[in-house]
Design a protein around this motif. Structure first.
Motif, PDB file in Angstrom:
ATOM      1  N   VAL A 288      37.945  84.142  88.152  1.00 26.76           N
ATOM      2  CA  VAL A 288      37.118  83.712  89.293  1.00 26.76           C
ATOM      3  C   VAL A 288      37.148  84.831  90.327  1.00 26.76           C
ATOM      4  O   VAL A 288      38.027  84.867  91.187  1.00 26.76           O
ATOM      5  N   PRO A 289      36.207  85.770  90.268  1.00 23.61           N
ATOM      6  CA  PRO A 289      36.240  86.910  91.200  1.00 23.61           C
ATOM      7  C   PRO A 289      36.112  86.465  92.650  1.00 23.61           C
ATOM      8  O   PRO A 289      35.258  85.630  92.973  1.00 23.61           O
ATOM      9  N   PRO A 290      36.968  86.971  93.546  1.00 24.61           N
ATOM     10  CA  PRO A 290      36.828  86.622  94.966  1.00 24.61           C
ATOM     11  C   PRO A 290      35.540  87.188  95.537  1.00 24.61           C
ATOM     12  O   PRO A 290      35.044  88.221  95.073  1.00 24.61           O
ATOM     13  N   SER A 294      36.137  85.119 100.676  1.00 24.33           N
ATOM     14  CA  SER A 294      37.552  85.113 100.311  1.00 24.33           C
ATOM     15  C   SER A 294      38.312  86.159 101.130  1.00 24.33           C
ATOM     16  O   SER A 294      39.354  85.872 101.734  1.00 24.33           O
ATOM     17  N   PHE A 295      37.788  87.373 101.138  1.00 24.28           N
ATOM     18  CA  PHE A 295      38.439  88.461 101.863  1.00 24.28           C
ATOM     19  C   PHE A 295      38.422  88.217 103.371  1.00 24.28           C
ATOM     20  O   PHE A 295      39.426  88.442 104.061  1.00 24.28           O
ATOM     21  N   PRO A 319      36.296  97.460  97.978  1.00 23.71           N
ATOM     22  CA  PRO A 319      35.385  98.148  97.054  1.00 23.71           C
ATOM     23  C   PRO A 319      35.907  98.255  95.626  1.00 23.71           C
ATOM     24  O   PRO A 319      35.159  98.620  94.719  1.00 23.71           O
ATOM     25  N   GLU A 320      37.193  97.936  95.410  1.00 22.90           N
ATOM     26  CA  GLU A 320      37.799  98.122  94.097  1.00 22.90           C
ATOM     27  C   GLU A 320      37.900  96.831  93.293  1.00 22.90           C
ATOM     28  O   GLU A 320      38.372  96.836  92.154  1.00 22.90           O
ATOM     29  N   VAL A 321      37.471  95.719  93.854  1.00 23.62           N
ATOM     30  CA  VAL A 321      37.653  94.425  93.189  1.00 23.62           C
ATOM     31  C   VAL A 321      36.751  94.315  91.957  1.00 23.62           C
ATOM     32  O   VAL A 321      35.533  94.477  92.064  1.00 23.62           O
ATOM     33  N   PRO A 322      37.336  94.045  90.790  1.00 22.69           N
ATOM     34  CA  PRO A 322      36.498  93.864  89.585  1.00 22.69           C
ATOM     35  C   PRO A 322      35.642  92.606  89.718  1.00 22.69           C
ATOM     36  O   PRO A 322      36.118  91.565  90.158  1.00 22.69           O
ATOM     37  N   ARG A 323      34.390  92.730  89.320  1.00 24.46           N
ATOM     38  CA  ARG A 323      33.485  91.586  89.346  1.00 24.46           C
ATOM     39  C   ARG A 323      32.705  91.533  88.047  1.00 24.46           C
ATOM     40  O   ARG A 323      32.669  92.511  87.291  1.00 24.46           O
ATOM     41  N   GLY A 328      33.489  95.773  93.231  1.00 18.94           N
ATOM     42  CA  GLY A 328      33.425  95.888  94.679  1.00 18.94           C
ATOM     43  C   GLY A 328      32.810  94.712  95.397  1.00 18.94           C
ATOM     44  O   GLY A 328      31.878  94.075  94.905  1.00 18.94           O
ATOM     45  N   VAL A 329      33.387  94.412  96.558  1.00 19.84           N
ATOM     46  CA  VAL A 329      32.859  93.408  97.482  1.00 19.84           C
ATOM     47  C   VAL A 329      32.567  94.117  98.788  1.00 19.84           C
ATOM     48  O   VAL A 329      33.427  94.810  99.332  1.00 19.84           O
ATOM     49  N   SER A 330      31.355  93.978  99.293  1.00 14.35           N
ATOM     50  CA  SER A 330      30.965  94.681 100.514  1.00 14.35           C
ATOM     51  C   SER A 330      31.379  93.891 101.747  1.00 14.35           C
ATOM     52  O   SER A 330      31.127  92.685 101.828  1.00 14.35           O
ATOM     53  N   PRO A 331      32.005  94.557 102.725  1.00 17.10           N
ATOM     54  CA  PRO A 331      32.294  93.873 103.990  1.00 17.10           C
ATOM     55  C   PRO A 331      31.004  93.593 104.744  1.00 17.10           C
ATOM     56  O   PRO A 331      29.978  94.233 104.498  1.00 17.10           O
ATOM     57  N   ASN A 332      31.025  92.625 105.634  1.00 18.93           N
ATOM     58  CA  ASN A 332      29.878  92.356 106.487  1.00 18.93           C
ATOM     59  C   ASN A 332      30.265  92.547 107.946  1.00 18.93           C
ATOM     60  O   ASN A 332      31.377  92.973 108.266  1.00 18.93           O
TER      61      ASN A 332
END
Length: 422
Positions: A288-290, A294-295, A319-323, A328-332
């Protein structure tokens, strides 16, 4: 209020009064006269028209005219993002009259005899996004025969406009009047509404009665809505009990990202953000990718606990989170602001400068007070050049009424700005 009451009354009447022609006339009667340019005749013309609509400098009346001129093209009618963008910009400009005109005109642009259910569901959602739930109701009346999908779309429109009483009333009356059997999606919208209105007990009652009363088993989304209610009420015991049920023999459901996010919110609320951070790794192990929420939940918790260094380290991991579809997950904007304010409060000006620069590169203007604190900290650290760069970058991204307020802040640092050698 009179218009809303009339629309609600129309929906309560017998189905024979919900004829498409009558309702279509109702929608078209709200049209505003718009100057429409010539209809584009080539793909290149249509491409230019779309680009003009996307141009932030295009005024509302011009945007509406361009929109109407593109309607004869099937490729234009199928462009969902362009419809959503146009409606959002017109609504933000306070031109709901133009929203009504372009959307009702899109109905007459469709091939005869009638618009599809899918297109009408889009209209229900678009009217809702523009803050026009009564128009959503009228579009709902055009769906023939009435369907559960249309009912859930209408309920969502009411919910998204915080018309919680209307959600409950529509759920309780329309199915019987229109021979619609509410499905899982409609029930979940009702649960979400009851939780949002603060009536968690009523939500739990609906939740418990779904199998016997409606023949529907709650899914993980249903469970998440109830968990959210318990979280809002601070009912940790009920939260933990339902959490155990989800994966137990009674329900046998797989927690999704929403479930994990709620668990992390509960831990962070208790000052246990490091435990919440551990859940991020557990999520990956469970497939279950965050996501960004989540972050942001854990970063906010760490910042609130004064663990700014850990929050910054987590930010750099995003940016390193496997999906499933990449990495990567982009900050907002929220991510940057939480970090910037926490770093400035801790006098950690170098990492704060890094976060601020990245935020400004995205053309997002951070809160003035945080930027002011950062500039003051940089000046104390004898980094006048970097302070000046921040001030000049802010001047470029601040827009509208905020620009005048920013100039007042900037005036406090005129010596920095006037020093060419800084």
């Amino acid at each position: 209020m009179a218009a809303a009451a009339a629309a609600a009354d129309l929906c309560r009447r017998s189905p024979s009064l919900l004829g498409r022609r009558h309702l279509l006339i109702r929608l078209l009667s709200t049209q505003t006269q718009i100057h429409t340019p010539a209809t584009p005749t080539t793909p290149a013309d249509l491409s230019r028209l779309k680009a003009s609509i996307r141009d932030a400098g295009t005024k509302p009346d011009a945007l509406a005219g361009l929109f109407l001129s593109g309607l004869p093209h099937p490729a234009f009618l199928a462009d969902r993002p362009l419809f959503a963008l146009s409606v959002r910009r017109l609504a933000n400009a306070g031109r709901r009259d133009l929203v009504a005109s372009i959307l009702s005109s899109s109905l007459t642009a469709l091939p005869s005899p009638h618009p599809s259910e899918g297109f009408l569901l889009r209209l229900i959602s678009l009217y809702s996004a523009a803050g026009m739930p009564d128009h959503s109701l009228t579009a709902f009346g055009l769906v023939k025969p009435p369907s559960e999908r249309a009912l859930s779309a209408l309920l969502s429109a009411y919910h998204d406009n915080r018309l919680y009483d209307r959600v409950v009333k529509a759920f309780n009356t329309l199915p019987a009047e229109l021979s619609i059997k509410p499905g899982l999606v409609s029930h979940n919208v009702l649960l979400k509404t009851l939780v949002a209105s603060g009536d968690v007990a009523a939500a739990r009652k609906v939740f418990d009665e779904m199998p016997d009363k409606a023949g529907i088993q709650p899914d993980i989304i249903s469970c998440n809505e109830i968990l959210k209610g318990y979280l809002n009420n601070g009912d940790d015991a009920a939260f933990d009990q339902l959490l155990k049920e989800i994966t137990g023999p009674k329900r046998q459901l797989k927690p999704n990202v929403g479930t994990y996010n709620l668990r992390m919110s509960l831990l962070c609320a208790k000052g246990r953000s490091f435990e919440a951070e551990e859940l991020l790794d557990a999520m990956g192990a469970k497939g279950v990718p965050p996501n960004r929420a989540s972050f942001n939940t854990v970063i906010k918790g760490l910042c609130n606990e004064g663990e700014v260094g850990a929050a910054m380290a987590l930010f750099k991991k995003m940016p390193e989170v496997p999906r499933q579809n990449g990495t990567g997950v982009s900050p907002n904007f929220e991510t940057y602001i939480m970090l910037l304010e926490a770093l400035v409060n801790k006098s950690l000006f170098d990492p704060a400068l890094e976060v601020c620069k990245e935020c400004l590169r995205n053309k997002w203007a951070p809160p003035f007070q945080a930027v002011k604190g950062l500039v003051q900290g940089l000046l104390k650290s004898r980094k006048a050049k970097q302070a000046k760069e921040v001030l000049m970058s802010m001047r470029k991204v601040v827009k509208g009424d905020a620009k005048e307020e920013w100039m007042k802040v900037e005036a406090q640092f005129q010596l920095v700005l006037s020093d060419k050698k800084a």
